[in-house]
Design an enzyme around this catalytic site. Structure first.
Site, PDB file in Angstrom:
ATOM      1  N   HIS A  63       0.836  -1.200   0.000  1.00 27.50           N
ATOM      2  CA  HIS A  63       0.000   0.000   0.000  1.00 27.50           C
ATOM      3  C   HIS A  63       0.869   1.246   0.000  1.00 27.50           C
ATOM      4  O   HIS A  63       1.595   1.505   0.960  1.00 27.50           O
ATOM      5  CB  HIS A  63      -0.928   0.008   1.213  1.00 27.50           C
ATOM      6  CG  HIS A  63      -2.021   1.030   1.121  1.00 27.50           C
ATOM      7  ND1 HIS A  63      -2.949   1.024   0.107  1.00 27.50           N
ATOM      8  CD2 HIS A  63      -2.345   2.094   1.903  1.00 27.50           C
ATOM      9  CE1 HIS A  63      -3.798   2.025   0.277  1.00 27.50           C
ATOM     10  NE2 HIS A  63      -3.448   2.698   1.351  1.00 27.50           N
ATOM     11  N   HIS A  65       0.860   5.548  -1.340  1.00 26.75           N
ATOM     12  CA  HIS A  65       0.427   6.776  -2.004  1.00 26.75           C
ATOM     13  C   HIS A  65       1.710   7.578  -2.236  1.00 26.75           C
ATOM     14  O   HIS A  65       2.162   8.323  -1.355  1.00 26.75           O
ATOM     15  CB  HIS A  65      -0.536   7.570  -1.127  1.00 26.75           C
ATOM     16  CG  HIS A  65      -1.743   6.816  -0.667  1.00 26.75           C
ATOM     17  ND1 HIS A  65      -2.663   6.292  -1.548  1.00 26.75           N
ATOM     18  CD2 HIS A  65      -2.196   6.517   0.574  1.00 26.75           C
ATOM     19  CE1 HIS A  65      -3.634   5.701  -0.860  1.00 26.75           C
ATOM     20  NE2 HIS A  65      -3.361   5.818   0.432  1.00 26.75           N
ATOM     21  N   GLN A  68       2.594  11.327  -1.307  1.00 25.80           N
ATOM     22  CA  GLN A  68       2.592  11.741   0.093  1.00 25.80           C
ATOM     23  C   GLN A  68       3.974  11.662   0.729  1.00 25.80           C
ATOM     24  O   GLN A  68       4.179  12.197   1.828  1.00 25.80           O
ATOM     25  CB  GLN A  68       1.577  10.922   0.879  1.00 25.80           C
ATOM     26  CG  GLN A  68       0.136  11.232   0.483  1.00 25.80           C
ATOM     27  CD  GLN A  68      -0.892  10.432   1.259  1.00 25.80           C
ATOM     28  OE1 GLN A  68      -0.604   9.891   2.326  1.00 25.80           O
ATOM     29  NE2 GLN A  68      -2.098  10.352   0.725  1.00 25.80           N
ATOM     30  N   HIS A 213     -11.781   3.427  -3.854  1.00 30.44           N
ATOM     31  CA  HIS A 213     -11.094   4.086  -2.749  1.00 30.44           C
ATOM     32  C   HIS A 213     -11.602   3.613  -1.399  1.00 30.44           C
ATOM     33  O   HIS A 213     -10.829   3.250  -0.507  1.00 30.44           O
ATOM     34  CB  HIS A 213     -11.227   5.602  -2.857  1.00 30.44           C
ATOM     35  CG  HIS A 213     -10.563   6.345  -1.735  1.00 30.44           C
ATOM     36  ND1 HIS A 213     -11.191   6.609  -0.531  1.00 30.44           N
ATOM     37  CD2 HIS A 213      -9.314   6.860  -1.621  1.00 30.44           C
ATOM     38  CE1 HIS A 213     -10.373   7.253   0.267  1.00 30.44           C
ATOM     39  NE2 HIS A 213      -9.221   7.430  -0.370  1.00 30.44           N
ATOM     40  N   ARG A 216     -17.150   5.030   1.370  1.00 32.31           N
ATOM     41  CA  ARG A 216     -17.673   6.394   1.421  1.00 32.31           C
ATOM     42  C   ARG A 216     -17.437   7.140   0.111  1.00 32.31           C
ATOM     43  O   ARG A 216     -18.122   8.123  -0.174  1.00 32.31           O
ATOM     44  CB  ARG A 216     -17.045   7.173   2.589  1.00 32.31           C
ATOM     45  CG  ARG A 216     -15.573   7.476   2.451  1.00 32.31           C
ATOM     46  CD  ARG A 216     -15.048   8.300   3.623  1.00 32.31           C
ATOM     47  NE  ARG A 216     -13.643   8.658   3.452  1.00 32.31           N
ATOM     48  CZ  ARG A 216     -12.626   7.920   3.857  1.00 32.31           C
ATOM     49  NH1 ARG A 216     -12.857   6.765   4.488  1.00 32.31           N
ATOM     50  NH2 ARG A 216     -11.384   8.323   3.662  1.00 32.31           N
ATOM     51  N   GLU A 245     -11.013   1.986   8.478  1.00 30.69           N
ATOM     52  CA  GLU A 245      -9.783   2.555   9.031  1.00 30.69           C
ATOM     53  C   GLU A 245     -10.068   3.400  10.267  1.00 30.69           C
ATOM     54  O   GLU A 245      -9.282   3.416  11.215  1.00 30.69           O
ATOM     55  CB  GLU A 245      -9.075   3.410   7.975  1.00 30.69           C
ATOM     56  CG  GLU A 245      -7.797   4.065   8.469  1.00 30.69           C
ATOM     57  CD  GLU A 245      -7.113   4.924   7.418  1.00 30.69           C
ATOM     58  OE1 GLU A 245      -6.019   5.457   7.703  1.00 30.69           O
ATOM     59  OE2 GLU A 245      -7.656   5.059   6.303  1.00 30.69           O
ATOM     60  N   HIS A 279      -6.092  -1.654   5.850  1.00 26.72           N
ATOM     61  CA  HIS A 279      -6.294  -1.234   7.243  1.00 26.72           C
ATOM     62  C   HIS A 279      -7.235  -2.196   7.965  1.00 26.72           C
ATOM     63  O   HIS A 279      -6.805  -2.913   8.854  1.00 26.72           O
ATOM     64  CB  HIS A 279      -6.794   0.209   7.361  1.00 26.72           C
ATOM     65  CG  HIS A 279      -5.911   1.204   6.708  1.00 26.72           C
ATOM     66  ND1 HIS A 279      -4.586   1.334   7.029  1.00 26.72           N
ATOM     67  CD2 HIS A 279      -6.162   2.119   5.718  1.00 26.72           C
ATOM     68  CE1 HIS A 279      -4.045   2.288   6.294  1.00 26.72           C
ATOM     69  NE2 HIS A 279      -4.959   2.771   5.479  1.00 26.72           N
ATOM     70  N   ASP A 330       2.150   3.101   2.997  1.00 27.90           N
ATOM     71  CA  ASP A 330       1.002   4.008   2.930  1.00 27.90           C
ATOM     72  C   ASP A 330       1.415   5.456   2.700  1.00 27.90           C
ATOM     73  O   ASP A 330       1.812   5.840   1.611  1.00 27.90           O
ATOM     74  CB  ASP A 330       0.176   3.836   4.203  1.00 27.90           C
ATOM     75  CG  ASP A 330      -1.220   4.453   4.108  1.00 27.90           C
ATOM     76  OD1 ASP A 330      -1.491   5.170   3.132  1.00 27.90           O
ATOM     77  OD2 ASP A 330      -2.031   4.229   5.018  1.00 27.90           O
TER      78      ASP A 330
END
Length: 470
Positions: A63, A65, A68, A213, A216, A245, A279, A330
């Site tokens: 995982h 991103h 970031q 994603h 939500r 998460e 998560h 992450d």
């Protein structure tokens, strides 16, 4: 043994194989970077390179991103009366607004080099910054995805590219926020992107999957259509999703559907071994049992989950039900495969007030037990493991491994299993990694990647264009 054979051979006095530690192991691979022979209890052939320490399977990072990484360390101040994941997310969105294709490629290239130097040999890139800064698609809709593929190729790390489907700002199909405009895609648009990316991924031997994603951010009908569309393109493609998460996410899901997130997902989606539940921190015992039974991998990101105050996954309960798992970095507050294992074990110790929680009867050395399980689960989540296959240093697998430095102070003079324990629990802030191989190519030698300095400079320059977003 011919000169060509010697060039694709490595001898290790100690190697961690899928069955456990073995002595005097000869490993050979072919020109495609696939392991052809693993021979323990043999003599070192003349002319074959000898590992500088124990040989470990390369760790998949399930995982990431990438963008970031340039944001790491910039949120460690109190901006609200009670900082949380949600306040951190607001700052991250502001940062994401400033990422350009050139900056993303430079940031990701440096990150992937860091990963290799830290013991990761593959990465699952959960990629959701798709569009230009005003939310409009680039002339080539795959611009940012292609930047990530180039970064992985430059660094020499295997990549599983997971373009993210992101449509709403909350449960009940709430309209997206203005600062989410760069993320938004329709389901048909996502499937078109996957078709556009497929040839580039094949050319690079990258795996292409998809990541809804979260519940939500993807309405129920879109989730169904996207999974069906992906399956039509490739029935083996991996599917990753953020799930459970945060406790607020759980509460919001219950308010929307009357069910908890994992409960809802398992009842409304065909979750199986293709899926990675990232998560999955807040589950009931019933959810742990049901999720584990699907064969899905739990994607645990201990240093990020600690950094964001997420909570602690109940790993012993997951393992009790035969659950599979792997680790990811992450948000990249930490880029260190060993430190993710350390944080995972230490979290369990703090909750239970016990030690060596994740050791097993077969592997009482906790670092050995965790490494073998994380490699197996990570390979599955990466889409690089067929039914019944064993990940790690095994015939048919990629020639991906890490050589520890037996002369590192924390390791020197120890037996091999204790060297791995020291690498995980006692060698941080000074690397105990000597070399790293990916696909039969030595990508890190003497602890450093050949492109370390150049990539670091490009990363610093790219970060300078974004850091005033705070």
């Amino acid at each position: 043994m011919t000169a060509a054979d010697s060039a694709c051979s490595l001898f290790a006095a100690d190697a961690l194989l899928p069955t456990g530690w073995a002595r005097n192991v000869l490993v050979q691979w072919d020109g495609a970077g696939r392991v052809t022979h693993v021979v323990p209890d043999t003599a070192a052939p003349a002319g074959v390179a000898q590992a500088a320490g124990p040989l470990l399977p390369g760790m998949p990072n399930l995982h990431s991103h990438a963008f970031q990484r340039a944001f790491a360390g910039l949120t460690e101040y109190r901006g609200e009366a009670q900082d949380s994941f949600w306040s951190w997310r607001n700052l991250m969105y502001r940062f994401a607004q400033r990422i350009t294709p050139e900056a993303l490629e430079a940031i990701a290239t440096w990150l992937y080099i860091e990963m290799l130097e830290a013991g990761y040999t593959s990465v699952c890139e959960f990629h959701y910054v798709h569009h230009d800064t005003d939310g409009r698609p680039y002339a080539d809709d795959a611009t940012l995805s292609l930047a990530l593929l180039r970064a992985a190729h430059t660094a020499g790390i295997h990549i599983t590219l997971l373009p993210v489907l992101y449509q709403t700002s909350g449960f009940g199909a709430k309209p997206p926020r203005a600062d989410q405009a760069r993320f938004i895609r329709s389901t048909d648009n996502m499937l078109s992107l996957l078709e556009r990316l497929a040839p580039a991924c094949r050319a690079q031997e990258a795996i292409l999957g998809m990541a809804p994603h979260s519940l939500r951010a993807v309405p129920a009908d879109s989730l169904t259509a996207a999974v069906q569309g992906l399956t039509a393109l490739n029935p083996h493609a991996p599917i990753h999703i953020h799930i459970a998460e945060q406790t607020q996410e759980v509460d919001d899901c219950i308010a929307w559907s009357g069910q908890r997130p994992v409960q809802w997902l398992l009842e409304h989606a065909p979750v199986d071994a293709r899926w990675c539940l990232v998560h999955a921190t807040h589950m009931t015992p019933t959810e742990y049992a049901a999720a584990a039974a699907t064969g899905a991998v739990a994607g645990i990101c201990p240093t990020t989950e600690a950094n964001l105050g997420d909570g602690i996954f109940d790993m012993p309960l997951w393992l009790q039900h035969g659950g599979r798992w792997g680790v990811g970095s992450d948000s990249h507050a930490c880029v260190n495969a060993a430190e993710e294992l350390l944080m995972l074990e230490y979290g369990q110790r703090l909750v239970r007030r016990q030690r060596n929680v994740l050791a097993t009867p077969a592997q009482p050395e906790v670092a050995t037990a965790m490494a073998l399980q994380a490699v197996q689960g990570g390979a599955q989540a990466s889409g690089r493991l067929g039914d019944g296959q064993t990940a790690g240093i095994a015939v048919g697998q990629r020639a991906d491994w890490v050589v520890l430095d037996a002369q590192a102070v924390a390791l020197r003079g120890l037996p091999a299993p204790a060297m791995l324990s020291a690498h995980v629990f006692a060698s941080h802030r000074t690397s105990a990694i000597h070399s790293v191989w990916a696909g039969g190519q030595c990508r890190v030698a003497g602890g450093r990647h050949a492109l370390h300095d150049r990539a670091a400079g490009a990363f610093v320059a790219a970060r300078a264009t974004t850091i005033d977003a705070r």
